[in-house]
Motif scaffolding. Structure first.
Motif, short mmCIF file in Angstrom:
data_model
loop_
_atom_site.label_atom_id
_atom_site.label_comp_id
_atom_site.label_asym_id
_atom_site.label_seq_id
_atom_site.Cartn_x
_atom_site.Cartn_y
_atom_site.Cartn_z
N ARG A 145 0.96 -1.59 -0.17
CA ARG A 145 -0.10 0.20 -0.15
C ARG A 145 0.75 1.25 -0.31
O ARG A 145 0.25 2.46 -1.30
N MET A 177 -4.39 7.55 2.89
CA MET A 177 -5.65 6.64 3.07
C MET A 177 -6.73 7.16 3.06
O MET A 177 -7.00 8.46 3.59
N TRP A 179 -10.56 6.23 4.45
CA TRP A 179 -11.42 5.01 5.46
C TRP A 179 -12.39 4.28 4.06
O TRP A 179 -13.60 3.67 5.05
N THR A 183 -9.60 -1.00 0.79
CA THR A 183 -7.90 -1.44 0.70
C THR A 183 -7.46 -1.23 1.64
O THR A 183 -6.80 -1.67 2.35
N ASP A 184 -7.82 0.84 2.34
CA ASP A 184 -7.22 1.29 3.18
C ASP A 184 -7.55 0.36 4.74
O ASP A 184 -7.34 0.93 5.36
N GLY A 236 0.37 8.80 6.24
CA GLY A 236 0.00 7.19 5.70
C GLY A 236 1.08 5.76 5.28
O GLY A 236 0.57 4.69 5.84
#
Length: 271
Positions: A145, A177, A179, A183-184, A236
């Protein structure tokens, strides 16, 4: 040639973006191998070095992942050892079909090998009964990521096809990132469960009240109350580095806490 935006990419029908063919990632001695089958224990079989074609940007970003995994093995190996990265298993890259694979901007990964029996097999270890293996798989996902915006895996599998590989693509850059993005959210949920001990945490991509509490617990353990990963990509990366280091070394959240050098390192890293 940089990979185009998602809207530009999907507006085109051609599969002909510039690409390269390589049998290595990061450096020439770190070879790629094609998964040809599964053995009786469910592990992928990768018999020989294989070349793969992909967009040059995807190759560069994948190389950054491999470098980071090598460094995690050198500095944060389970048990305090020193692991040197050896090779990477793949299931495919550029394929002329719908999605980012057609542009060579998506790669499917199957194994990450540091030698001496230290590896991650993506068909097995993401849901392994052994906590240290689930953590090691999480370390790989967190590292991806940092360099790819979209990472699909056994715990982020919207169409049911990613139980046995990690799909990473450049349709979304490695931005701050979000929410609302599975993925995050799944990375935070996984870290809360397997690093912070929130055993009843569902890894479902929904950033609800339970996930919020897990996130707050990680903030407290990591010392990142003032570092919001949704504000910037650099923030992130602070979080992803902390998750990767804890998970690779098989340590509970709090073993490592954020400091000025970690923030500076994250600020200096390129997408």
């Amino acid at each position: 040639m940089a990979f185009p935006s998602s809207s530009a990419a999907f507006a085109r029908s051609s599969c002909g973006y510039p690409d390269i063919t390589r049998d290595w990632l990061y450096q020439r001695d770190l070879k790629t191998r094609y998964r040809t089958a599964f053995n009786g224990d469910g592990y992928g079989v990768h018999p020989s070095t294989t070349s793969f074609t992909m967009h040059e940007e995807a190759h560069t970003q994948a190389g950054k992942v491999i470098l980071d995994l090598h460094l995690l093995g050198q500095q944060y190996a389970r048990g305090g050892g020193v692991w040197s990265y050896r090779w990477t298993g793949l299931a495919g890259a550029k394929v002329c079909k719908p999605g980012y694979h057609r542009y060579g901007a998506a790669v499917d990964f199957t194994r990450f090998d540091w030698g001496s029996g230290n590896f991650v097999d993506t068909a097995v270890h993401g849901k392994d009964k052994r906590l240290y293996m689930r953590r090691r798989y999480l370390a790989v996902v967190a590292t991806f990521r940092k360099h790819f915006g979209t990472v699909l895996h056994c715990n982020n599998d919207p169409d049911g096809s990613h139980w046995n590989h990690i799909h990473a693509d450049r349709g979304r850059a490695a931005v701050a990132m979000d929410w609302d993005y599975q993925t995050d959210t799944t990375i935070i949920q996984w870290a809360a469960r397997d690093l912070a001990g929130v055993k009843d945490m569902a890894i479902d991509g929904d950033f609800g009240p339970k996930t919020t509490k897990g996130y707050e617990l990680l903030c407290e353990r990591f010392g990142t109350e003032a570092i919001d990963p949704a504000v910037s990509a650099a923030n992130g990366r602070v979080w992803l580095n902390l998750i990767g280091r804890h998970a690779m070394s098989d340590k509970a959240a709090g073993a490592y806490r954020v400091n000025e050098s970690m923030q500076a390192e994250a600020d200096a890293e390129d997408d």
